[in-house]
Design an enzyme around this catalytic site. Structure first.
Site, PDB file in Angstrom:
ATOM      1  N   GLU A   1       0.811  -1.220   0.000  1.00  0.00           N
ATOM      2  CA  GLU A   1       0.000   0.000   0.000  1.00  0.00           C
ATOM      3  C   GLU A   1       0.843   1.268   0.000  1.00  0.00           C
ATOM      4  OE1 GLU A   1      -0.512  -2.592   1.984  1.00  0.00           O
ATOM      5  OE2 GLU A   1      -2.590  -3.262   1.744  1.00  0.00           O
TER       6      GLU A   1
ATOM      7  N   HIS B   1     -11.022  -5.162  10.794  1.00  0.00           N
ATOM      8  CA  HIS B   1     -11.675  -5.086   9.481  1.00  0.00           C
ATOM      9  C   HIS B   1     -13.064  -4.457   9.565  1.00  0.00           C
ATOM     10  CE1 HIS B   1      -8.603  -8.164   8.712  1.00  0.00           C
ATOM     11  NE2 HIS B   1      -8.770  -7.950   7.425  1.00  0.00           N
TER      12      HIS B   1
END
Lengths: 344, 335
Positions: A66, A135
């Site tokens: 990322e 998450h």
């Protein structure tokens, strides 16, 4: 070619990918990078069908890196491209935060406005399906807290398309948050109010303009994203008890439409801010403060009420998670409370 | 790849500009920071004087900047580090606006909003960052943009040996190699990551060896020498420009000043800098030029006079420029 003027009902995921696809057709400098955005079409289908239309040079699956690809989006934008980068879950910001907030968000400022970074960073947020603390977060307030990013938080398919079009056309970095539980995915329960008629033609929904999702006179409920859908359902429940709730969907946090909030609270005299992000130091406090700062002209009938995720990570187990994230029932209860208390 | 006479002279004069610039900055930086001009009891005040904040100077590290940038065009992108002046000068960033930025003036590159570690020049395609290891991902992006735009532009990421232990280093090398992008990754090994010696932080002797992990060429330049850097840099830039993908270069170089100005350098062995200065790359290049008949006393004097003039003019421009209006603090968050 006949003008496509039709309107169909789309899920939010379909609306987002349609917006991206139409902007990619219009502007060759737009491209998408991210993990599993190609053949998979995005884990939450935000790029569904785009690989087949635009090929791997413009719909680019990346390694799980990322920092590299979000930093590369910044570098490519500085050269005149308009990259869209998907951070699969907002929770993953920890592995790339430096490239987001020290570079993407600050380089325009530190260059005295001479560097333009038209990047759309898009990401999945929210819980409700037992994915636990790494998450399930929302975290948009974290990014709204820090200067330099426009923050977009759609609640339905119509807005999702128009806000994505605005995001791609904006010359500034835009962080676009879609809630998994309103994307209309075939494998996750969702709030059906998020699936709406969407015009086929491209259109832009401007930033900084809140939407009145439901009109009412007794209580103002301010929310974003999936919580708008919960608020509308809660308002319908409350209506059975004679409580008339107005639901304000902020749509963007940066820029923030403070005036629409103030106008509604001025009318109702009661404010509930309901949020799925963390309660402390977040959106609910910000909205409460903006009303508090206007008490010279706004007359409250009851103390402000805030709902959010209290100071805990999101728990895994179903009953724990449902107790932690505000549910429709919590909102109804809070509205009742507002009607039965008064200011000193 | 041998440098032409013109390239040799450009490297020599540019190194002189960098050295003069940094030595003047070392003095200017101290203005107003020492007793009796500061709060009683302090020996030094970092926030005082015409150039406040941190200051990282690159004297001694000129060869890596000029040896690589000699191969670049205006359209090529350079991303530098927290110690950025030598890269900026070698890339052609205008000295006056750069100095004004470092002085926090309205005429600066970023209208006084960035300062010495955050120099942005969109026209000369230069930027840098105060975060170690942050130069690599944007350079990968610039290279990606070049390919998408159908240009043969190259992007260079400079970074220090300390940065080679950051995740961004590995992520960026992998991504650039995977996508075969026109990037040149250039590691400045000045041996010190602030106070920690390379041997104490890095598991292998040469960061160039890390290129094998990504299947790209990796070369270590063992000497702090402009011509040697030029030769290796030239191959890497040419390879990138032809579309053959990225390369990694590590250059052994020397930091003459502290990590930042005011650094007591207690970690550094006594006499190290004096020893390093005996291998000063600027006189070495002058000797090379003389041996090739490209420089004589008069020519050298003319270069020094030019260097003095441009550096003096840059500092005068900065000092005489106005500060930004305080209301400007709220501007330029967005365009």
């Amino acid at each position: 070619m006949a003008l496509a003027t039709g309107t169909r009902t789309l899920t939010m995921a379909q609306a987002i990918s349609e917006a991206i696809g139409q902007e990619m057709e219009r502007d060759p400098s737009v491209f998408v990078m991210g993990e599993d955005i190609g053949k998979y079409g995005g884990i939450f289908s935000a790029t569904g069908g785009l690989l087949d239309r635009f090929g791997p040079e413009r719909i680019m699956d990346t390694p799980i890196s990322e920092s590299a690809f979000i930093g590369a989006a910044t570098g490519a934008a500085a050269e005149g491209m308009r990259p869209i980068a998907e951070l699969m879950f907002v929770d993953f910001f920890g592995v790339c935060m430096d490239q987001i907030y020290n570079h993407l968000a600050k380089n325009t400022y530190m260059s005295g406005g001479r560097v333009r970074l038209p990047v759309v960073l898009m990401t999945a947020i929210g819980g409700g399906y037992n994915d636990a603390a790494q998450h399930s977060q929302c975290l948009y307030a974290t990014f709204a807290h820090m200067p330099g990013l426009k923050i977009v938080v759609p609640s339905n398919a119509y807005d999702a398309k128009g806000l994505m079009v605005s995001a791609i056309r904006d010359d500034n970095p835009v962080f676009y948050f879609f809630h998994k539980g309103i994307m209309g995915l075939p494998w996750m329960a969702y709030f059906e109010g998020s699936t709406t008629p969407v015009p086929e033609q491209p259109y832009a929904v401007p930033f900084g303009e809140a939407r009145v999702a439901r009109e009412g006179g007794d209580v103002t409920v301010v929310a974003v994203s999936q919580m708008v859908q919960k608020a509308v359902l809660a308002a319908e429940e409350a209506a059975k008890e004679g409580i008339s709730a107005e639901v304000i969907d902020l749509r963007t946090l940066v820029p923030l439409d403070a005036e629409s909030v103030a106008r509604s609270v001025d009318k109702t005299g009661r404010l509930l801010v309901a949020d799925e992000d963390y309660l402390n130091f977040g959106l609910t406090g910000e909205i409460a403060a903006l009303v508090g700062e206007r008490l010279g002209s706004i007359k409250l009938k009851a103390p402000i009420k805030r709902l959010g995720v209290p100071g805990t990570p999101i728990p895994y187990s179903r009953p724990l998670e449902q107790a932690t994230i505000p549910q429709v029932g919590h909102l109804v209860e809070a509205m009742r409370g507002l009607m039965t208390t008064s200011v000193a | 790849m041998e440098p032409t006479a013109e390239q040799l002279l450009w490297m020599y004069e540019t190194m002189q500009v960098i050295r003069e610039y940094e030595e003047v900055m070392a003095k200017v930086y101290l203005e107003g920071k020492l007793p009796p001009h500061i709060q009683k009891g302090l020996a030094f005040d970092i926030g005082s004087g015409p150039v406040p904040g941190e200051m990282h100077l690159a004297a001694g590290q000129e060869p890596v900047a000029v040896g690589v940038c000699a191969h670049l065009r205006k359209e090529d992108t350079v991303v530098g580090t927290h110690r950025p002046h030598h890269f900026a000068i070698a890339k052609g960033v205008p000295l006056k606006e750069m100095t004004a930025e470092i002085f926090g003036r309205a005429t600066g590159l970023g209208r006084g909003k960035g300062g010495h570690m955050h120099l942005f020049d969109a026209e000369h395609k230069f930027s840098c960052s105060g975060i170690v290891g942050a130069s690599l991902p944007p350079a990968v992006g610039a290279a990606l943009a070049a390919r998408k735009l159908g240009k043969d532009w190259v992007a260079v990421a400079f970074f220090g040996d300390g940065a080679a232990n950051q995740g961004t280093f590995h992520e960026s090398l992998n991504l650039a190699a995977l996508w075969k992008l026109p990037v040149v990754f250039v590691c400045e090994d000045n041996k010190w990551a602030i106070s920690v010696a390379k041997g104490m932080s890095t598991a292998i002797a040469s960061n160039a060896d890390r290129s094998t992990a990504y299947g790209i060429p990796g070369v270590r330049v063992e000497k702090n020498d402009a011509v040697e850097v030029f030769e290796v840099g030239g191959e890497a830039v040419a390879r990138a420009r032809r579309g053959d993908g990225p390369s990694l270069i590590e250059v052994k170089t020397d930091r003459y000043f502290g990590h930042f100005q005011g650094d007591a350098e207690l970690y550094r062995p006594k006499g190290e800098v004096e020893e390093l200065r005996r291998n000063d790359p600027i006189p070495a290049l002058a000797a090379h030029l003389r041996a090739r008949g490209l420089l004589d006393e008069a020519g050298d004097a003319a270069i020094r006079a030019r260097v003095q003039r441009v550096v003096t003019e840059a500092y005068e421009f900065a000092r005489s420029s106005p500060y930004p209006e305080s209301a400007e603090a709220a501007q330029h968050v967005f365009v």
